[in-house]
Motif scaffolding. Structure first.
Motif, PDB file in Angstrom:
ATOM      1  N   ALA A  85      -7.104 -79.767  98.488  1.00 11.66           N
ATOM      2  CA  ALA A  85      -6.589 -81.124  98.684  1.00 11.66           C
ATOM      3  C   ALA A  85      -6.511 -81.915  97.384  1.00 11.66           C
ATOM      4  O   ALA A  85      -6.893 -83.076  97.310  1.00 11.66           O
ATOM      5  CB  ALA A  85      -7.424 -81.876  99.730  1.00 11.66           C
ATOM      6  N   LEU A  86      -5.989 -81.264  96.333  1.00 13.10           N
ATOM      7  CA  LEU A  86      -5.754 -81.975  95.071  1.00 13.10           C
ATOM      8  C   LEU A  86      -4.372 -82.631  95.117  1.00 13.10           C
ATOM      9  O   LEU A  86      -3.484 -82.161  95.828  1.00 13.10           O
ATOM     10  CB  LEU A  86      -5.803 -80.993  93.897  1.00 13.10           C
ATOM     11  CG  LEU A  86      -7.106 -80.213  93.734  1.00 13.10           C
ATOM     12  CD1 LEU A  86      -6.993 -79.243  92.573  1.00 13.10           C
ATOM     13  CD2 LEU A  86      -8.287 -81.157  93.543  1.00 13.10           C
ATOM     14  N   MET A 134      -3.253 -73.656  87.604  1.00  9.80           N
ATOM     15  CA  MET A 134      -4.619 -73.138  87.629  1.00  9.80           C
ATOM     16  C   MET A 134      -4.799 -72.099  88.732  1.00  9.80           C
ATOM     17  O   MET A 134      -4.038 -72.053  89.688  1.00  9.80           O
ATOM     18  CB  MET A 134      -5.601 -74.286  87.874  1.00  9.80           C
ATOM     19  CG  MET A 134      -5.665 -75.295  86.744  1.00  9.80           C
ATOM     20  SD  MET A 134      -6.920 -76.531  87.050  1.00  9.80           S
ATOM     21  CE  MET A 134      -6.208 -77.362  88.421  1.00  9.80           C
ATOM     22  N   SER A 135      -5.850 -71.304  88.582  1.00 13.13           N
ATOM     23  CA  SER A 135      -6.200 -70.322  89.609  1.00 13.13           C
ATOM     24  C   SER A 135      -6.887 -71.030  90.775  1.00 13.13           C
ATOM     25  O   SER A 135      -7.322 -72.179  90.659  1.00 13.13           O
ATOM     26  CB  SER A 135      -7.160 -69.290  89.026  1.00 13.13           C
ATOM     27  OG  SER A 135      -8.415 -69.885  88.802  1.00 13.13           O
ATOM     28  N   GLY A 136      -7.006 -70.320  91.891  1.00 11.06           N
ATOM     29  CA  GLY A 136      -7.701 -70.870  93.059  1.00 11.06           C
ATOM     30  C   GLY A 136      -9.131 -71.283  92.725  1.00 11.06           C
ATOM     31  O   GLY A 136      -9.594 -72.338  93.139  1.00 11.06           O
ATOM     32  N   GLY A 137      -9.807 -70.458  91.952  1.00 13.84           N
ATOM     33  CA  GLY A 137     -11.197 -70.757  91.589  1.00 13.84           C
ATOM     34  C   GLY A 137     -11.305 -72.011  90.744  1.00 13.84           C
ATOM     35  O   GLY A 137     -12.217 -72.826  90.925  1.00 13.84           O
ATOM     36  N   ALA A 162     -13.068 -69.626 100.824  1.00 13.96           N
ATOM     37  CA  ALA A 162     -12.249 -68.742 101.656  1.00 13.96           C
ATOM     38  C   ALA A 162     -10.940 -68.309 101.002  1.00 13.96           C
ATOM     39  O   ALA A 162     -10.454 -67.216 101.260  1.00 13.96           O
ATOM     40  CB  ALA A 162     -11.969 -69.398 103.002  1.00 13.96           C
ATOM     41  N   SER A 163     -10.355 -69.163 100.139  1.00 16.45           N
ATOM     42  CA  SER A 163      -9.067 -68.779  99.538  1.00 16.45           C
ATOM     43  C   SER A 163      -9.234 -67.945  98.270  1.00 16.45           C
ATOM     44  O   SER A 163      -8.244 -67.572  97.651  1.00 16.45           O
ATOM     45  CB  SER A 163      -8.225 -70.010  99.194  1.00 16.45           C
ATOM     46  OG  SER A 163      -8.560 -71.085  99.988  1.00 16.45           O
ATOM     47  N   LEU A 164     -10.482 -67.695  97.860  1.00 14.37           N
ATOM     48  CA  LEU A 164     -10.701 -66.979  96.597  1.00 14.37           C
ATOM     49  C   LEU A 164     -10.815 -65.474  96.841  1.00 14.37           C
ATOM     50  O   LEU A 164     -11.285 -65.049  97.888  1.00 14.37           O
ATOM     51  CB  LEU A 164     -11.990 -67.478  95.935  1.00 14.37           C
ATOM     52  CG  LEU A 164     -12.116 -68.995  95.799  1.00 14.37           C
ATOM     53  CD1 LEU A 164     -13.426 -69.352  95.116  1.00 14.37           C
ATOM     54  CD2 LEU A 164     -10.940 -69.572  95.026  1.00 14.37           C
ATOM     55  N   ASP A 165     -10.399 -64.683  95.841  1.00 10.37           N
ATOM     56  CA  ASP A 165     -10.574 -63.239  95.990  1.00 10.37           C
ATOM     57  C   ASP A 165     -12.051 -62.877  95.758  1.00 10.37           C
ATOM     58  O   ASP A 165     -12.841 -63.693  95.278  1.00 10.37           O
ATOM     59  CB  ASP A 165      -9.620 -62.462  95.084  1.00 10.37           C
ATOM     60  CG  ASP A 165      -9.849 -62.767  93.622  1.00 10.37           C
ATOM     61  OD1 ASP A 165     -10.955 -63.217  93.264  1.00 10.37           O
ATOM     62  OD2 ASP A 165      -8.926 -62.558  92.828  1.00 10.37           O
ATOM     63  N   ALA A 166     -12.420 -61.659  96.105  1.00 13.88           N
ATOM     64  CA  ALA A 166     -13.839 -61.300  96.199  1.00 13.88           C
ATOM     65  C   ALA A 166     -14.674 -61.578  94.938  1.00 13.88           C
ATOM     66  O   ALA A 166     -15.717 -62.214  95.040  1.00 13.88           O
ATOM     67  CB  ALA A 166     -13.981 -59.851  96.648  1.00 13.88           C
ATOM     68  N   PRO A 167     -14.234 -61.136  93.749  1.00 16.97           N
ATOM     69  CA  PRO A 167     -15.072 -61.381  92.565  1.00 16.97           C
ATOM     70  C   PRO A 167     -15.255 -62.870  92.272  1.00 16.97           C
ATOM     71  O   PRO A 167     -16.354 -63.317  91.930  1.00 16.97           O
ATOM     72  CB  PRO A 167     -14.289 -60.712  91.418  1.00 16.97           C
ATOM     73  CG  PRO A 167     -13.241 -59.889  92.052  1.00 16.97           C
ATOM     74  CD  PRO A 167     -13.025 -60.368  93.439  1.00 16.97           C
ATOM     75  N   LEU A 168     -14.177 -63.626  92.442  1.00 15.47           N
ATOM     76  CA  LEU A 168     -14.220 -65.061  92.179  1.00 15.47           C
ATOM     77  C   LEU A 168     -15.097 -65.765  93.213  1.00 15.47           C
ATOM     78  O   LEU A 168     -15.823 -66.703  92.902  1.00 15.47           O
ATOM     79  CB  LEU A 168     -12.792 -65.607  92.232  1.00 15.47           C
ATOM     80  CG  LEU A 168     -12.534 -66.890  91.471  1.00 15.47           C
ATOM     81  CD1 LEU A 168     -12.997 -66.752  90.029  1.00 15.47           C
ATOM     82  CD2 LEU A 168     -11.042 -67.203  91.489  1.00 15.47           C
ATOM     83  N   ARG A 169     -15.010 -65.287  94.447  1.00 13.01           N
ATOM     84  CA  ARG A 169     -15.820 -65.861  95.505  1.00 13.01           C
ATOM     85  C   ARG A 169     -17.303 -65.679  95.172  1.00 13.01           C
ATOM     86  O   ARG A 169     -18.106 -66.582  95.310  1.00 13.01           O
ATOM     87  CB  ARG A 169     -15.499 -65.173  96.837  1.00 13.01           C
ATOM     88  CG  ARG A 169     -15.928 -65.985  98.036  1.00 13.01           C
ATOM     89  CD  ARG A 169     -15.621 -65.275  99.333  1.00 13.01           C
ATOM     90  NE  ARG A 169     -14.281 -64.712  99.337  1.00 13.01           N
ATOM     91  CZ  ARG A 169     -13.981 -63.499  99.810  1.00 13.01           C
ATOM     92  NH1 ARG A 169     -14.921 -62.732 100.316  1.00 13.01           N
ATOM     93  NH2 ARG A 169     -12.750 -63.066  99.783  1.00 13.01           N
TER      94      ARG A 169
END
Ligand code: ADP
Ligand code: ADP
Length: 224
Positions: A85-86, A134-137, A162-169
């Motif tokens: 929500a940016l 920017m990336s999701g993270g 929830a929207s981040l891929d596994a390593p970033l999460r």
């Protein structure tokens, strides 16, 4: 500061009872994970605590005050959403200073606080970027920095990973925990990921069909 009490909280949408008589007390400084399948009422509970929605019956007390009767600017909660929500047309600095500026914080002071929050979340070098650069993270860190700037007594996190891929999460979850240990502010973290619930909270609350099925320390809940 930051004690949350839910008393017989109930909210229906038409024929669907999204939240069905929930009683829960969250202690000051506690990190509670709310886990349950999609549609079990997690987001509705967060919205009721944030005062973004009204219960049909029962109530939400934050530090003894009913949030339903509280004007928005008095509510001491900050919510972080899965989709960040940016504002897409504002830079990171613009996104971070928007809320404080609305609250009439002076430009120089708002900038100073924004830089401080950005530093804390490791995004100080991204202040001139727009969300789509920017990336999701990174976007989620901006959303967290924005929540931090409200200096709330309660953080409400609606599947922020929830929207981040596994390593970033994994990395962001570790940062969230570090932040929580530093701040010691009450937080409710919603997830549908059992592994996340296991590793994140002081206590886990398991929801199904709008009701609490289990409450306990992570180990205790998953041993049963
Ligand atoms: P969760 O966050 O666990 O996925 P929700 O709180 O979003 O669950 O939803 C709980 C139930 O309430 C679902 O059946 C959902 O479809 C329904 N619901 C939630 N919000 C609304 C709404 N604004 N209008 C109609 N039904 C809703
Ligand atoms: P505040 O600290 O005052 O909530 P925020 O920067 O979080 O400051 O947001 C200001 C207002 O704008 C809030 O009401 C928030 O819900 C809303 N808002 C924030 N981001 C968005 C967005 N991307 N789209 C629409 N409304 C938004």
């Amino acid at each position: 500061k930051g004690v949350i009490r839910l008393e017989a909280l109930t909210r229906s949408y038409g024929a669907t009872t999204a939240v069905d008589g929930v009683d829960l007390t969250v202690r000051a400084g506690e990190l509670v994970t709310l886990v349950g399948p999609s549609g079990s009422g997690k987001s509705t509970i967060l919205r009721l605590i944030a005062g973004l929605d009204r219960p049909d019956s029962g109530r939400v007390l934050v530090d003894g005050a009913d949030v339903a009767g509280m004007p928005p600017h008095r509510r001491a909660v900050a919510m972080v959403f899965q989709d960040y929500a940016l504002f897409p047309h504002l830079t990171v600095l613009g996104n971070l200073t928007f809320g404080p500026r609305v609250r009439r914080v002076r430009r120089a002071e708002a900038d100073r606080r924004a830089r401080q929050a950005a530093q804390r979340l490791g995004i100080a070098d991204l202040l001139d970027r727009y969300p789509d650069q920017m990336s999701g993270g990174q976007r989620q860190r901006v959303a967290l920095a924005r929540a931090l700037l409200r200096d709330p007594s309660v953080y409400l996190l609606d599947e922020p990973l929830a929207s981040l891929d596994a390593p970033l999460r994994f990395a962001t979850r570790a940062d969230l925990l570090t932040l929580h240990r530093e701040l010691r502010t009450t937080a409710i973290h919603v997830t549908h990921d059992q592994h996340e619930a296991m590793t994140l909270g002081d206590r886990v609350v398991v929801l199904a069909e709008g009701r609490i099925r289990q409450v306990g320390a992570p180990q205790q809940v998953y041993d049963e």
